[in-house]
Design a protein around this motif. Structure first.
Motif, PDB file in Angstrom:
ATOM      1  N   GLN A 132      17.270  31.655  79.137  1.00 20.93           N
ATOM      2  CA  GLN A 132      18.016  32.777  78.888  1.00 20.93           C
ATOM      3  C   GLN A 132      19.420  32.449  78.025  1.00 20.93           C
ATOM      4  O   GLN A 132      20.189  31.707  78.683  1.00 20.93           O
ATOM      5  N   HIS A 186       9.154  44.279  83.366  1.00 26.62           N
ATOM      6  CA  HIS A 186       8.776  43.316  84.434  1.00 26.62           C
ATOM      7  C   HIS A 186      10.181  42.637  84.819  1.00 26.62           C
ATOM      8  O   HIS A 186      11.058  42.739  84.198  1.00 26.62           O
ATOM      9  N   ASN A 187      10.145  41.752  85.520  1.00 27.92           N
ATOM     10  CA  ASN A 187      11.351  41.182  86.283  1.00 27.92           C
ATOM     11  C   ASN A 187      11.345  39.754  85.530  1.00 27.92           C
ATOM     12  O   ASN A 187      10.532  39.230  84.808  1.00 27.92           O
ATOM     13  N   LYS A 188      12.655  39.108  85.780  1.00 30.29           N
ATOM     14  CA  LYS A 188      12.963  37.865  85.026  1.00 30.29           C
ATOM     15  C   LYS A 188      11.925  36.818  85.422  1.00 30.29           C
ATOM     16  O   LYS A 188      11.381  35.922  84.864  1.00 30.29           O
ATOM     17  N   ASP A 189      11.525  36.903  86.970  1.00 30.93           N
ATOM     18  CA  ASP A 189      10.439  35.751  87.322  1.00 30.93           C
ATOM     19  C   ASP A 189       9.245  35.814  86.731  1.00 30.93           C
ATOM     20  O   ASP A 189       8.388  34.936  86.454  1.00 30.93           O
ATOM     21  N   ASP A 190       8.775  37.160  85.950  1.00 25.22           N
ATOM     22  CA  ASP A 190       7.451  37.294  85.640  1.00 25.22           C
ATOM     23  C   ASP A 190       7.581  37.327  83.898  1.00 25.22           C
ATOM     24  O   ASP A 190       6.796  37.660  83.463  1.00 25.22           O
ATOM     25  N   CYS A 191       8.865  36.806  83.377  1.00 21.19           N
ATOM     26  CA  CYS A 191       8.958  37.000  82.057  1.00 21.19           C
ATOM     27  C   CYS A 191       8.118  35.861  81.196  1.00 21.19           C
ATOM     28  O   CYS A 191       7.991  34.951  81.574  1.00 21.19           O
ATOM     29  N   CYS A 201      13.977  43.052  82.900  1.00 14.66           N
ATOM     30  CA  CYS A 201      13.993  41.633  82.643  1.00 14.66           C
ATOM     31  C   CYS A 201      15.578  41.276  82.232  1.00 14.66           C
ATOM     32  O   CYS A 201      15.860  41.524  80.990  1.00 14.66           O
ATOM     33  N   TYR A 202      16.175  40.490  83.253  1.00 13.82           N
ATOM     34  CA  TYR A 202      17.695  39.737  82.720  1.00 13.82           C
ATOM     35  C   TYR A 202      17.447  38.631  81.714  1.00 13.82           C
ATOM     36  O   TYR A 202      18.520  38.111  81.317  1.00 13.82           O
ATOM     37  N   HIS A 203      16.227  38.225  81.473  1.00 13.86           N
ATOM     38  CA  HIS A 203      15.929  37.176  80.623  1.00 13.86           C
ATOM     39  C   HIS A 203      15.836  37.661  79.091  1.00 13.86           C
ATOM     40  O   HIS A 203      16.562  37.131  78.240  1.00 13.86           O
TER      41      HIS A 203
END
Length: 245
Positions: A198, A187-192, A179-181
């Motif tokens: 951020q 998980h990915n950023k959209d599912d954070c 996750c970039y967040h």
């Protein structure tokens, strides 16, 4: 019955592939191909993309946990020995051996002691890639580190060097599901689940003293830092010729 079941599961490992949409049949095929040398084992999908691998011997479990890194479809595999406290909603205890890279590391730190010292800030160093003093062969230093996947992956650390205190960036090999967040795997950023924008809190209290595209570094007095994340944190290696750290 619970104690009896725990005894049956004593030689089991829980794993999770750090990639999205990796089907269980593919995982089963790849694991059987890679782990066949450790004897027979049973695979069970236990939900939430977790897989339980039950081996016949304790020795096989140790070989798998200390071997690797293991990949399925190019995605790294996180794992831990099964125990009664296993929680499919948590990554507690889950680790993965990962190659990390130190771009633009000062040359006076290109030795096994310093590389191990810096790498220990990210996890448990296991191997160093090749001869670190052959500077003409590469433009970065890389170390094989066992990393705790429950924790946020750090973008880098401050290092107390003999010449000065400097910030050392780090890049990770094949940790695709990041996750970039919030900087966590799985998980990915959209599912954070983190609702905080951020980097907002960090940037509001930080002074920019160095720059990398899309990132800022707080002033040195802030100590260990939390930074933004982006695609630059990923790296892939063509050859992994290593020596014991």
């Amino acid at each position: 019955m619970e104690e009896k079941n725990k005894h049956v599961l004593r030689n089991s490992v829980v794993i999770k592939v750090l990639g999205s949409n990796v089907p269980f049949p593919m995982c089963s095929l790849e694991l059987r191909r890679q782990w066949s040398k450790y004897g027979g084992f049973h695979l069970t999908s236990i939900g939430m993309d977790w897989i339980l691998c039950s081996f016949k011997t304790e020795e096989a479990v140790e070989e798998v946990l200390n071997g690797g890194p293991w990949f399925i479809g190019g995605h790294i595999v996180g794992m831990d020995r099964w125990n009664g406290e296993f929680d499919p909603y948590s990554f507690k205890g889950i680790t993965a051996p990962i190659w990390i890279q130190f771009p633009c590391l000062p040359l006076y730190c290109w030795d096994e002691d310093n590389l191990s010292r810096i790498a220990s800030r990210f996890g448990t160093p296991m191997y160093i890639d090749g001869n670190p003093f052959r500077w003409g062969k590469r433009d970065f230093a890389q170390v094989y580190v066992k990393i705790d996947l429950e924790k946020k992956l750090s973008n880098g650390v401050w290092v107390e060097g003999s010449a000065c205190r400097f910030f050392q960036w780090v890049e990770y090999e094949k940790v695709d599901l990041l996750c970039y967040h919030c900087g966590r795997v799985s998980h990915n950023k959209d599912d954070c689940p983190d609702e905080v924008t951020q980097g907002t809190r960090d940037q509001a209290s930080s002074k920019v003293v160095a720059d990398k595209p899309g990132n800022v570094i707080p002033e040195a007095s802030s100590g260990m830092i939390k930074l933004e994340y982006g695609p630059w944190i990923h790296v892939h290696f063509k050859n992994n010729r290593s020596v014991k750290a």
